[in-house]
Enzyme design. Structure first.
Site, PDB file in Angstrom:
ATOM      1  N   LYS A   8       0.331  -0.805   0.027  1.00 19.10           N
ATOM      2  CA  LYS A   8      -0.325   0.652  -0.583  1.00 19.10           C
ATOM      3  C   LYS A   8       1.489   1.169  -0.133  1.00 19.10           C
ATOM      4  CE  LYS A   8      -0.655  -0.304   4.705  1.00 19.10           C
ATOM      5  NZ  LYS A   8      -1.592  -1.012   5.658  1.00 19.10           N
ATOM      6  N   TYR A  66      15.533  29.630   9.519  1.00 18.24           N
ATOM      7  CA  TYR A  66      14.012  30.833   9.541  1.00 18.24           C
ATOM      8  C   TYR A  66      13.904  30.886  11.187  1.00 18.24           C
ATOM      9  CZ  TYR A  66      12.980  30.739   5.270  1.00 18.24           C
ATOM     10  OH  TYR A  66      12.638  30.526   4.015  1.00 18.24           O
TER      11      TYR A  66
END
Ligand SMILES: *Cc1c(COP(=O)(O)O)cnc(C)c1O
Length: 351
Positions: free
Chosen positions: A22, A241
């Site tokens: 999956k 940042y």
């Protein structure tokens, strides 16, 4: 990867081993993974949804391909493409049965019982109804009765024993069919959990099915990047940042070109570490969309320059460790590694 699959199969001697592919084979690429597993001897493949199943069907015309999310959409799509639904409720059993009658043949199916996870599968009440209506199963080619463990990675768990007991109890009174319960970690709970088919995913891809104990699997996935810039930064300066990381002493900062857009999660900011030549180099500052900054001060100057390779995932401990540092699990990390990386598949002998 094939060696991992084979080692799991060997561990359950005689019990059949499926492949769980999956989410594009846990992000690794189902188009490469499924043929390699087939080559290793795998004949049954579990996917989450119809599209994923169709991709496997097209790759492997002779495989048994199962859709875990159930019989959704038009049942004719499953019949025409030869896909096997995992029936997750009585309504799906009825629908599939009526299509079987119309098609005048026994349609293949897996029956999923909810033994306590409360996610998918027939709850006890619906199983009781099914016992009273045995004709519902008669026209189906029921290949397995399955359930799924909620706490398989907790080896002492009372929950596992409860679910095992519930699985036995719920199957009582239904016709006898082969059964399946164990995912990767479930295999390591012992033979009581093996039944007729095991369903390992994560362990095949190198994840640790026995958290807290050494990883018995071979590493499968590596992730590396090359340094694109290095700078000297003085004490008191900050990186990235938000200026979330202030340097206590002068060091060298290396920047590599991957970021949270590539599944190197922002939660790894100031938490994770990479390695160069086996030396740990911590992630400092925030992970950006496309860039990560590393403190390479621990490394001799001549060991790192623009172009030097940095390992983000290497060996069979680093995947689980990195995920843990991001507050998640290796499953999420693997499936998050996006499509931007050049992917190199090695070995396997499968073209
Ligand atoms: C994902 C999944 C598996 C495989 O689980 P792993 O922990 O990756 O081995 C097995 N069974 C079901 C129903 C699943 O959804």
């Amino acid at each position: 990867m094939a060696a991992n699959w084979r080692s799991l199969r060997a561990r359950v001697n005689g019990v059949e081993c499926a492949g769980i592919v999956k989410a594009n084979a846990y992000g690794l690429g189902a188009d490469r993974v499924a043929p390699a597993l087939w080559h290793a001897g795998c004949r049954r493949f579990f996917t989450a949804n119809h599209d994923g199943a169709l991709a496997i069907r097209n790759l492997l015309p002779d495989a048994d391909v199962y859709v875990l999310n159930g019989l959704l959409g038009d049942p004719k799509d499953y019949i025409e493409t030869g896909l096997t639904p995992v029936l997750n409720c009585l309504g799906q059993v009825e629908t599939w049965q009526s299509h079987a009658r119309r098609a005048q043949r026994a349609l293949p199916a897996v029956l999923h019982l909810d033994t306590g996870m409360h996610r998918l599968g027939l709850p006890p009440g619906e199983v009781a109804q099914l016992r009273e209506r045995p004709e519902l199963l008669r026209s189906l080619d029921l290949q397995f009765i399955m359930s799924h463990l909620a706490c398989a990675d907790d080896s002492d768990g009372a929950m596992n024993r409860r679910q095992l007991a519930a699985f036995h109890q719920m199957r009582r009174g239904l016709p006898e069919f082969p059964a399946s319960l164990a995912n990767s970690s479930g295999i390591f709970l012992g033979p009581d959990y093996h039944f007729d088919l095991i369903r390992p995913g994560y362990a095949v891809y190198g994840g640790n099915p026995t958290p807290g104990r050494p990883n018995p699997m071979q590493p499968v996935v590596g992730l590396s990047a090359q340094i694109i810039q290095i700078r000297d930064v003085g004490p008191g300066e900050t990186v990235g940042y938000g200026a979330t990381y202030a340097l206590k002493q002068a060091t060298r900062i290396a920047t590599i070109p991957l970021g949270y857009a590539d599944g190197y999660m922002r939660a790894m900011s100031n938490q994770a570490a990479a390695s160069i030549d086996g030396v740990a180099v911590p992630v400092v500052g925030r992970v950006s969309m496309d860039l990560v900054t590393l403190d390479i001060g621990a490394l001799p100057v001549e060991k790192a320059h623009v172009g030097t390779w940095v390992d983000l995932i290497r060996g069979n401990e680093m995947l689980d460790d990195l995920a843990m540092r991001a507050g998640t699990i290796g499953y999420e990390l693997l499936t998050a590694l996006g499509g931007r990386y050049p992917r190199v598949y090695s070995g396997g002998g499968v073209s």
